[in-house]
Design an enzyme around this catalytic site. Structure first.
Site, short mmCIF file in Angstrom:
data_model
loop_
_atom_site.label_atom_id
_atom_site.label_comp_id
_atom_site.label_asym_id
_atom_site.label_seq_id
_atom_site.Cartn_x
_atom_site.Cartn_y
_atom_site.Cartn_z
CE LYS A 52 62.69 87.11 73.06
NZ LYS A 52 61.42 87.77 72.76
CD GLN A 96 59.27 89.76 75.01
OE1 GLN A 96 60.21 89.78 74.22
NE2 GLN A 96 58.56 88.66 75.22
CG ASP A 119 59.68 89.56 67.69
OD1 ASP A 119 60.07 88.39 67.86
OD2 ASP A 119 59.46 90.37 68.61
N1 GUN Z 1 55.75 87.69 73.64
C1 GUN Z 1 55.61 86.34 73.60
N2 GUN Z 1 56.36 85.81 72.63
C2 GUN Z 1 57.00 86.84 72.04
C3 GUN Z 1 57.93 86.91 70.96
O1 GUN Z 1 58.32 85.92 70.33
N3 GUN Z 1 58.35 88.15 70.64
C4 GUN Z 1 57.92 89.26 71.30
N4 GUN Z 1 58.38 90.43 70.91
N5 GUN Z 1 57.07 89.21 72.30
C5 GUN Z 1 56.62 88.01 72.66
#
Ligand code: GUN
Length: 291
Positions: A52, A96, A119
Site C-alpha cells: 500500500k 491494518q 478502508d
Molecule cells: N486485513 C485484511 N484485509 C484488510 C484490508 O483490506 N484492510 C485492512 N486495514 N486490514 C486488512
C-alpha cells in the site's frame, strides 16, 4: 476461459490516478496523504501494508507508516487514531487488521473519523453503502467491482454465490453485487461454514466469490460450465522450493476449476492488486472531499 488480470487492471487505475495527481500539482492543490498503522510483526500484514505504501509512492501520494509493538495498549492506539483524525494533513487512515487480542478491532474502527475512513470499515460507511449512499467502499469488494467493470462483465440477473461472510469481504461484496448498479443486479446467496448444501448451491452459480480463506477449497465438481470465479483467498502455505519458504494459495483449485470458467481471477495477480487500486481511489476521494 479468460483470465481476469488484476495486475493489469490495477495498473490502469493507478496510471489514471497518477495523472490526477499531476493535475492536482499543476493546480497547486493538496496531494493525497494516507496514514497506515501497523501493529506487531504479522508477516502477511507487513506485506500488505508495504504494498500500500509502495503504491502511494508510485502514484505520487504522501504516505506515513506508523508502527507499534505487538503489546501496545488499546488506549495508546486510540490516542494515535485521535491524533490522525485531528491532523489536517492526513486524508486517509488505514489500520491494518488483524490487531492483537488486547485491542478491540471494533473500538479502533469506530474511532476513525468517517471522512478519513478509506478502508470503509466504520459502521457509518457500511450503513451508507448498504443504502446506496455515497460512501467509502471497503477496498477488496470495491476492487472486485472495479475488476468486473474493467472487463465490462454484465452481471445483471446472474446468481452470485458468495462463500464467506466476513465484514471485510463476504458481507460487503454480497451487498454490492445485489445493488441496482452495473456491475450488480445479481441474485445473491451467501454461504458460510454452517451451510448444509454448499456444493449444490455453488453448482447453481453464474458467479462465485470465494472468500473463506481455505486454500484450494473450491474444486471442479462444485462449479458449472461457464461460471465466473473471483478468488479472494491469499493463504501462505509452506513450500520449501520457494526462497521465502511459502507459496500463496487462493481458495480455488485453479488448474482444475479454470477450464470450466468463462472468467477467473488468478492468485496472485488477481484480486490482491485490485484491493490496492481501490484503496488508492478511496484515498484520492478522501483528499478531494476533505480539502
Ligand atoms: N486485513 C485484511 N484485509 C484488510 C484490508 O483490506 N484492510 C485492512 N486495514 N486490514 C486488512
Amino acid at each position: 476461459m479468460q483470465i481476469l488480470d488484476g495486475q493489469m487492471a490495477s495498473q490502469a487505475i493507478r496510471d489514471a490516478l497518477k495523472m490526477e495527481v499531476a493535475q492536482l500539482i499543476a493546480e497547486g492543490k493538496k496531494i493525497p496523504h494516507l496514514a497506515a498503522v501497523l501493529v506487531g510483526n504479522h508477516g502477511a500484514s507487513e506485506t500488505y501494508v508495504g504494498a500500500k505504501v509502495k503504491a502511494c509512492a508510485e502514484i505520487g501520494y504522501r504516505s506515513t507508516l506508523i508502527r507499534f509493538e505487538e503489546d501496545i495498549s488499546e488506549n495508546k492506539l486510540l490516542n494515535e487514531i485521535e491524533n490522525l483524525n485531528n491532523d489536517p494533513g492526513v486524508d486517509g487512515i488505514l489500520v491494518q487488521l488483524p490487531l492483537p487480542k488486547q485491542v478491540s478491532d471494533e473500538k479502533v474502527i469506530n474511532a476513525i473519523q468517517v471522512s478519513k475512513d478509506v478502508d470503509g470499515f466504520h459502521p457509518i460507511s457500511i450503513g451508507r453503502m448498504v443504502q446506496g449512499q455515497p460512501s467509502f467502499i471497503p477496498a477488496t469488494p470495491h476492487g472486485i467491482m472495479l475488476l468486473l467493470e474493467h472487463y465490462k462483465i454484465d452481471t445483471r440477473g446472474m446468481h452470485a454465490v458468495v462463500i464467506g461472510r466476513s465484514n471485510i469481504v463476504g458481507r460487503p461484496i454480497s451487498i454490492l453485487l445485489s445493488s441496482n448498479s452495473q456491475p450488480g443486479n445479481c441474485t445473491v446467496t451467501i454461504c458460510h461454514s454452517h451451510t448444509h448444501n454448499l456444493k449444490e448451491i455453488c453448482l447453481q452459480a453464474d458467479l462465485i466469490v470465494a472468500a473463506l480463506g481455505k486454500p484450494e477449497f473450491l474444486r471442479a465438481d462444485m462449479v458449472k460450465e461457464g461460471v465466473i470465479i473471483i478468488d479472494v483467498g491469499i493463504t501462505r502455505v509452506p513450500d520449501p522450493s520457494k526462497k521465502s519458504g511459502f507459496a500463496i494459495k487462493g481458495d480455488v483449485k485453479f488448474d482444475e476449476v479454470s477450464p470450466k470458467c468463462s472468467y477467473i481471477t488468478p492468485v496472485p495477480r488477481g484480486v490482491g492488486p485490485m484491493t490496492i487500486a481501490a484503496l488508492m481511489k478511496n484515498t484520492l476521494k478522501a483528499c478531494q472531499e476533505n480539502n
